[in-house]
Design a protein around this motif. Sequence first.
Motif, PDB file in Angstrom:
ATOM      1  N   SER A 247     -13.286 -34.744 -36.105  1.00 30.89           N
ATOM      2  CA  SER A 247     -14.053 -34.542 -34.870  1.00 30.89           C
ATOM      3  C   SER A 247     -14.998 -35.705 -34.615  1.00 30.89           C
ATOM      4  O   SER A 247     -15.118 -36.195 -33.487  1.00 30.89           O
ATOM      5  N   SER A 248     -15.663 -36.166 -35.662  1.00 27.71           N
ATOM      6  CA  SER A 248     -16.592 -37.284 -35.531  1.00 27.71           C
ATOM      7  C   SER A 248     -15.868 -38.559 -35.133  1.00 27.71           C
ATOM      8  O   SER A 248     -16.299 -39.279 -34.233  1.00 27.71           O
ATOM      9  N   HIS A 249     -14.751 -38.840 -35.784  1.00 31.62           N
ATOM     10  CA  HIS A 249     -14.008 -40.062 -35.489  1.00 31.62           C
ATOM     11  C   HIS A 249     -13.401 -40.025 -34.088  1.00 31.62           C
ATOM     12  O   HIS A 249     -13.403 -41.042 -33.379  1.00 31.62           O
ATOM     13  N   PHE A 250     -12.876 -38.891 -33.682  1.00 29.80           N
ATOM     14  CA  PHE A 250     -12.333 -38.783 -32.329  1.00 29.80           C
ATOM     15  C   PHE A 250     -13.444 -38.957 -31.294  1.00 29.80           C
ATOM     16  O   PHE A 250     -13.246 -39.621 -30.280  1.00 29.80           O
ATOM     17  N   ALA A 251     -14.589 -38.367 -31.541  1.00 31.58           N
ATOM     18  CA  ALA A 251     -15.713 -38.510 -30.609  1.00 31.58           C
ATOM     19  C   ALA A 251     -16.129 -39.961 -30.463  1.00 31.58           C
ATOM     20  O   ALA A 251     -16.466 -40.426 -29.365  1.00 31.58           O
ATOM     21  N   MET A 252     -16.119 -40.712 -31.568  1.00 34.30           N
ATOM     22  CA  MET A 252     -16.462 -42.124 -31.520  1.00 34.30           C
ATOM     23  C   MET A 252     -15.489 -42.927 -30.671  1.00 34.30           C
ATOM     24  O   MET A 252     -15.802 -44.023 -30.213  1.00 34.30           O
ATOM     25  N   ASN A 253     -14.308 -42.365 -30.450  1.00 39.02           N
ATOM     26  CA  ASN A 253     -13.290 -43.034 -29.637  1.00 39.02           C
ATOM     27  C   ASN A 253     -13.116 -42.391 -28.261  1.00 39.02           C
ATOM     28  O   ASN A 253     -12.118 -42.614 -27.589  1.00 39.02           O
ATOM     29  N   GLY A 254     -14.090 -41.580 -27.875  1.00 40.40           N
ATOM     30  CA  GLY A 254     -14.076 -41.021 -26.534  1.00 40.40           C
ATOM     31  C   GLY A 254     -13.157 -39.839 -26.344  1.00 40.40           C
ATOM     32  O   GLY A 254     -12.805 -39.496 -25.210  1.00 40.40           O
ATOM     33  N   ILE A 255     -12.747 -39.186 -27.430  1.00 40.60           N
ATOM     34  CA  ILE A 255     -11.901 -37.995 -27.330  1.00 40.60           C
ATOM     35  C   ILE A 255     -12.666 -36.788 -27.856  1.00 40.60           C
ATOM     36  O   ILE A 255     -13.199 -36.812 -28.970  1.00 40.60           O
ATOM     37  N   THR A 256     -12.705 -35.740 -27.074  1.00 43.22           N
ATOM     38  CA  THR A 256     -13.288 -34.483 -27.533  1.00 43.22           C
ATOM     39  C   THR A 256     -12.226 -33.727 -28.326  1.00 43.22           C
ATOM     40  O   THR A 256     -11.135 -33.463 -27.815  1.00 43.22           O
ATOM     41  N   LEU A 257     -12.536 -33.432 -29.572  1.00 46.03           N
ATOM     42  CA  LEU A 257     -11.570 -32.744 -30.428  1.00 46.03           C
ATOM     43  C   LEU A 257     -11.997 -31.304 -30.667  1.00 46.03           C
ATOM     44  O   LEU A 257     -13.082 -31.039 -31.176  1.00 46.03           O
ATOM     45  N   ASP A 258     -11.123 -30.377 -30.313  1.00 43.81           N
ATOM     46  CA  ASP A 258     -11.308 -28.973 -30.656  1.00 43.81           C
ATOM     47  C   ASP A 258     -10.515 -28.680 -31.925  1.00 43.81           C
ATOM     48  O   ASP A 258      -9.328 -29.017 -32.005  1.00 43.81           O
ATOM     49  N   VAL A 259     -11.158 -28.101 -32.914  1.00 45.50           N
ATOM     50  CA  VAL A 259     -10.485 -27.739 -34.162  1.00 45.50           C
ATOM     51  C   VAL A 259     -10.306 -26.225 -34.187  1.00 45.50           C
ATOM     52  O   VAL A 259     -11.282 -25.474 -34.097  1.00 45.50           O
ATOM     53  N   LEU A 260      -9.068 -25.783 -34.261  1.00 40.44           N
ATOM     54  CA  LEU A 260      -8.774 -24.354 -34.266  1.00 40.44           C
ATOM     55  C   LEU A 260      -9.294 -23.729 -35.554  1.00 40.44           C
ATOM     56  O   LEU A 260      -8.814 -24.035 -36.645  1.00 40.44           O
ATOM     57  N   ASP A 261     -10.271 -22.867 -35.424  1.00 33.39           N
ATOM     58  CA  ASP A 261     -10.900 -22.241 -36.582  1.00 33.39           C
ATOM     59  C   ASP A 261     -10.121 -20.987 -36.974  1.00 33.39           C
ATOM     60  O   ASP A 261     -10.558 -19.855 -36.743  1.00 33.39           O
TER      61      ASP A 261
END
Length: 272
Positions: A107-121
């Motif tokens: 999530s952190s790495h995707f955010a740094m690249n401008g992508i919002t990541l949803d992780v299915l809990d």
Amino acid sequence: MKKKWQFYTWLILFLFLMPFITVKIPGLQQDVSEAAPESGRLVYAANLFDFEVEDGGEAPEPGKNGRALMYFTHSHEAFAPILRAKEGKAAVSHSEENIMNLGEAFSSHFAMNGITLDVLDYDNAGQMSKNGVPHSRAYKAIRPHVQKQIQADAYSLVLDVHRDSLGRSRTTLEHADGPYAKVYFVIGEDHRGHEANRQLAERISARMNELVPGISKGIFRKSGHGVDGIYNQDLGPNVLLVEMGGTENTEEELNRTAAIVAKASAEVLAGG
């Protein structure tokens, strides 16, 4: 005797005050600009990946390059070095210290690249065990949860992340930056739309290898008797299965690779 004790008293006091004195005296204070990270670079995500931020040293606006979903079909897959460090024993399956814990780093790495990541809990393996569902039905068990999430939001990319069962020598890339966990993409060909899934996987894989040569082992096609052959990729042309690292890869190596997966994915999605 009194003078001797006075001397030692002043000496101890001087040594105690020395760190505070050096901060105040010009010339003795360390140049903060020299100690700071190089401009445009961030030491990122606690596990030592030196991540380069482009565009003048600023991270892209969140969501600029799209929205992604991540889930874990085999949610109890684990990494032996992580369990050895945390519990003092090696194992390749665990109900808590498992592959699902990579979601935060991703999530952190995707955010740094401008992508919002949803992780299915959703702990698929845990729920299957609770309900007496055999391991062979893992993809069918998680399917309705992934399908519901995809229908609720528009995703540019959907990643099902797994851990390979191979040993360290076949899942680790030695690099000047440090070791990386290798990855490969699995494409199920027992559904009509598999070509679109394959093309997207090939583009991300190729970009990863441009960033870090040899980090991706490419595309593995699966079909026919004895394999799932679909892997829920019929839910959309952007649903991919990623095998990341193996049983002996470390948290640091996995984190380095997560940064490359995120960067490559963002660049491919941004390129259309």
